[in-house]
Design a protein around this motif. Structure first.
Motif, PDB file in Angstrom:
ATOM      1  N   UNK A  56       0.647  -1.069  -0.059  1.00 31.82           N
ATOM      2  CA  UNK A  56       0.151  -0.039   0.391  1.00 31.82           C
ATOM      3  C   UNK A  56       0.994   1.277   0.213  1.00 31.82           C
ATOM      4  N   UNK A  57       1.707   1.137   1.556  1.00 29.60           N
ATOM      5  CA  UNK A  57       2.415   2.604   0.813  1.00 29.60           C
ATOM      6  C   UNK A  57       3.332   2.679  -0.441  1.00 29.60           C
ATOM      7  N   UNK A  58       4.006   1.664  -0.961  1.00 30.37           N
ATOM      8  CA  UNK A  58       5.184   1.790  -1.968  1.00 30.37           C
ATOM      9  C   UNK A  58       3.805   2.065  -3.323  1.00 30.37           C
ATOM     10  N   UNK A  59       2.833   2.103  -3.800  1.00 24.67           N
ATOM     11  CA  UNK A  59       1.712   2.170  -4.287  1.00 24.67           C
ATOM     12  C   UNK A  59       1.118   4.055  -4.041  1.00 24.67           C
ATOM     13  N   UNK A  60       1.307   4.525  -3.283  1.00 19.65           N
ATOM     14  CA  UNK A  60       0.646   5.291  -2.512  1.00 19.65           C
ATOM     15  C   UNK A  60       1.624   6.340  -3.053  1.00 19.65           C
ATOM     16  N   UNK A  61       3.107   5.750  -3.163  1.00 14.72           N
ATOM     17  CA  UNK A  61       4.468   6.604  -2.433  1.00 14.72           C
ATOM     18  C   UNK A  61       4.483   7.770  -3.832  1.00 14.72           C
ATOM     19  N   UNK A  62       4.022   7.972  -5.289  1.00 14.40           N
ATOM     20  CA  UNK A  62       3.605   8.903  -5.786  1.00 14.40           C
ATOM     21  C   UNK A  62       2.741   9.997  -5.851  1.00 14.40           C
ATOM     22  N   UNK A  63       1.907   9.483  -4.858  1.00 16.68           N
ATOM     23  CA  UNK A  63       0.767  10.975  -4.825  1.00 16.68           C
ATOM     24  C   UNK A  63       0.491  11.616  -2.796  1.00 16.68           C
ATOM     25  N   UNK A  64       1.666  10.915  -2.396  1.00 19.95           N
ATOM     26  CA  UNK A  64       1.304  11.453  -0.753  1.00 19.95           C
ATOM     27  C   UNK A  64       2.760  11.527  -0.366  1.00 19.95           C
ATOM     28  N   UNK A  66       2.355  11.016   3.067  1.00 21.35           N
ATOM     29  CA  UNK A  66       2.120   9.855   4.498  1.00 21.35           C
ATOM     30  C   UNK A  66       1.160   9.213   4.081  1.00 21.35           C
ATOM     31  N   UNK A  67       1.023   8.212   4.763  1.00 17.70           N
ATOM     32  CA  UNK A  67      -0.609   7.170   4.453  1.00 17.70           C
ATOM     33  C   UNK A  67      -1.314   7.819   4.082  1.00 17.70           C
ATOM     34  N   UNK A  68      -2.775   9.021   5.033  1.00 16.22           N
ATOM     35  CA  UNK A  68      -2.993   9.507   4.883  1.00 16.22           C
ATOM     36  C   UNK A  68      -3.091  10.302   3.624  1.00 16.22           C
ATOM     37  N   UNK A  69      -2.268  11.018   3.299  1.00 12.57           N
ATOM     38  CA  UNK A  69      -2.593  12.170   2.153  1.00 12.57           C
ATOM     39  C   UNK A  69      -2.558  11.311   1.000  1.00 12.57           C
ATOM     40  N   UNK A  70      -2.546  10.366   0.757  1.00 14.20           N
ATOM     41  CA  UNK A  70      -1.927   9.168  -0.619  1.00 14.20           C
ATOM     42  C   UNK A  70      -3.156   8.646  -0.917  1.00 14.20           C
ATOM     43  N   UNK A 317       4.634  -1.813  12.555  1.00 12.51           N
ATOM     44  CA  UNK A 317       4.789  -1.505  11.496  1.00 12.51           C
ATOM     45  C   UNK A 317       3.771  -0.647  11.488  1.00 12.51           C
ATOM     46  N   UNK A 318       2.985  -0.018  12.291  1.00 14.59           N
ATOM     47  CA  UNK A 318       2.083   1.034  12.503  1.00 14.59           C
ATOM     48  C   UNK A 318       3.101   2.330  12.499  1.00 14.59           C
ATOM     49  N   UNK A 319       3.834   2.338  13.360  1.00 16.25           N
ATOM     50  CA  UNK A 319       5.043   3.702  13.123  1.00 16.25           C
ATOM     51  C   UNK A 319       5.166   3.583  11.406  1.00 16.25           C
ATOM     52  N   UNK A 320       5.821   2.366  11.111  1.00 14.53           N
ATOM     53  CA  UNK A 320       6.342   2.770   9.789  1.00 14.53           C
ATOM     54  C   UNK A 320       5.135   3.426   8.558  1.00 14.53           C
ATOM     55  N   UNK A 321       4.192   3.146   8.840  1.00 20.81           N
ATOM     56  CA  UNK A 321       2.464   3.597   8.206  1.00 20.81           C
ATOM     57  C   UNK A 321       2.746   5.403   8.603  1.00 20.81           C
ATOM     58  N   UNK A 322       2.810   5.664   9.498  1.00 19.85           N
ATOM     59  CA  UNK A 322       2.577   6.624  10.148  1.00 19.85           C
ATOM     60  C   UNK A 322       3.445   7.742  10.309  1.00 19.85           C
ATOM     61  N   UNK A 323       5.113   7.538  10.962  1.00 17.80           N
ATOM     62  CA  UNK A 323       5.483   8.289  10.695  1.00 17.80           C
ATOM     63  C   UNK A 323       6.173   9.134   9.275  1.00 17.80           C
TER      64      UNK A 323
END
Length: 328
Positions: A56-64, A66-70, A317-323
């Motif tokens: 999920x994080x890799x897929x959203x990387x170009x558009x945000x 952080x996870x929420x923005x992505x 993993x929670x921190x890696x998604x948010x930090x």
């Protein structure tokens, strides 16, 4: 978020392969089954979160950043036809894989629950026809079967412990009390919920050898937890003899053989969980070995260290998604 996706992927691989293998071979879980059970749950949850989160994080990387923005940007693309040119092929592939894996895990969890409940319902219908109330107390019934059989069937207020005529004839009063205490511990501690979760994990990812190791380990641990409850009122020798007599019933035939096998079968999960007779035999062997060679429980310091490890596994993993978003 790019580096976070790689760290999550590494964590997912570690939790899917070496960590479960090392834990399944460790000797200390038999000394503190409750603590080991918490660790297995943390490994499963953190592993699943890391696996899905990495994609999920890799897929959203170009558009945000952080996870929420992505996720907001992705929602705009899906709901409001925003441009998707920022997402390359591999980003779209990763997002699709994350969505499919999440749906697969949830669907398998629900499907396993449906199969288990259907199996239990059919079993209750059989028991209503072929069993009679036991003098051992409410929630206990007796079936006419020569082999020694004892198992519990969860179902909230409808939960029952099933004994056979053959078992009651073979056991001394103290041994029968040990069996009842063991089965009641399964019901009181809701072990069937753990069995359901790990059975679903194995069915969802059967190609991953560690799902089998996790399920087998959890099966053994819940039996050890129930044995510990029985040991509060009965002697070790009494419990060992009772286990041996009940285990001998798994080799018998008859109407109730599918539900009379040891291990998961004692909880009405035998077919849905894919547990074999060899799995049950290994569980029985580990229980008897533990009772024959008792060891001191883990120290409070060791238990605290394992519990801290459980918290860290879930927090990482929670921190890696948010930090990443917090660090800019």
């Amino acid at each position: 978020m790019f580096w976070a996706s790689y760290l999550l992927a590494v964590l997912a691989i570690v939790l899917a392969w070496p960590v479960p293998i090392f834990l399944s071979r460790a000797q200390w879980p038999a000394r503190s089954p409750f603590t080991a059970m918490l660790l297995w749950q943390a490994i499963a949850l953190a592993g699943g979160l890391s696996m899905i989160g990495a994609m999920l994080v890799y897929g959203l990387e170009p558009v945000g950043d952080n996870l929420i923005a992505g996720l907001r940007a992705l929602a705009g693309m899906v709901l409001f036809n925003a441009p998707t040119t920022a997402l390359g092929f591999w980003h779209l592939f990763a997002l699709s894989a994350a969505a499919l894996l999440t749906a697969h895990l949830v669907f398998t969890l629900l499907l396993t629950y449906y199969k288990i409940e259907r199996q239990r319902r059919r079993h209750r219908e059989l028991l209503a026809l072929l069993s009679s109330p036991s003098a051992e107390g409410a929630g206990t019934v007796v079936i006419s079967h020569d082999s020694p059989v004892a198992y519990c069937l969860p179902g909230g207020a409808r939960s029952v412990t099933v004994l056979s005529d053959g078992l009651m004839a073979a056991l001394e009063p103290a041994e029968l009390r040990a069996v009842l205490s063991h089965e009641n511990a399964h019901l009181n501690q809701h072990h069937h919920l753990l069995l359901w979760a790990f059975a679903a994990w194995r069915q969802a990812l059967p190609w991953l050898p560690t799902t089998r190791l996790a399920q087998e380990s959890v099966n053994s641990l819940i039996e050890m937890l129930a044995d510990d409850v029985a040991l509060k009122t009965e002697s070790r020798a009494t419990l060992i003899k009772a286990i041996a007599i009940v285990a001998s019933g798994s080799a018998g035939g008859g109407t109730f053989r599918p539900a009379a096998q040891a291990g998961l079968a004692l909880h009405g999960l035998e077919a849905a969980a894919g547990v074999t007779g060899s799995d049950a035999a290994r569980t029985t062997a580990s229980r008897v070995s533990r009772l024959l060679s008792p060891q001191a429980e883990l120290s409070a310091t060791a238990r605290a260290a394992v519990l801290a490890g459980c918290i860290l596994l879930l927090a990482l993993p929670t921190a890696l998604l948010i930090v990443p978003g917090l660090l800019g």
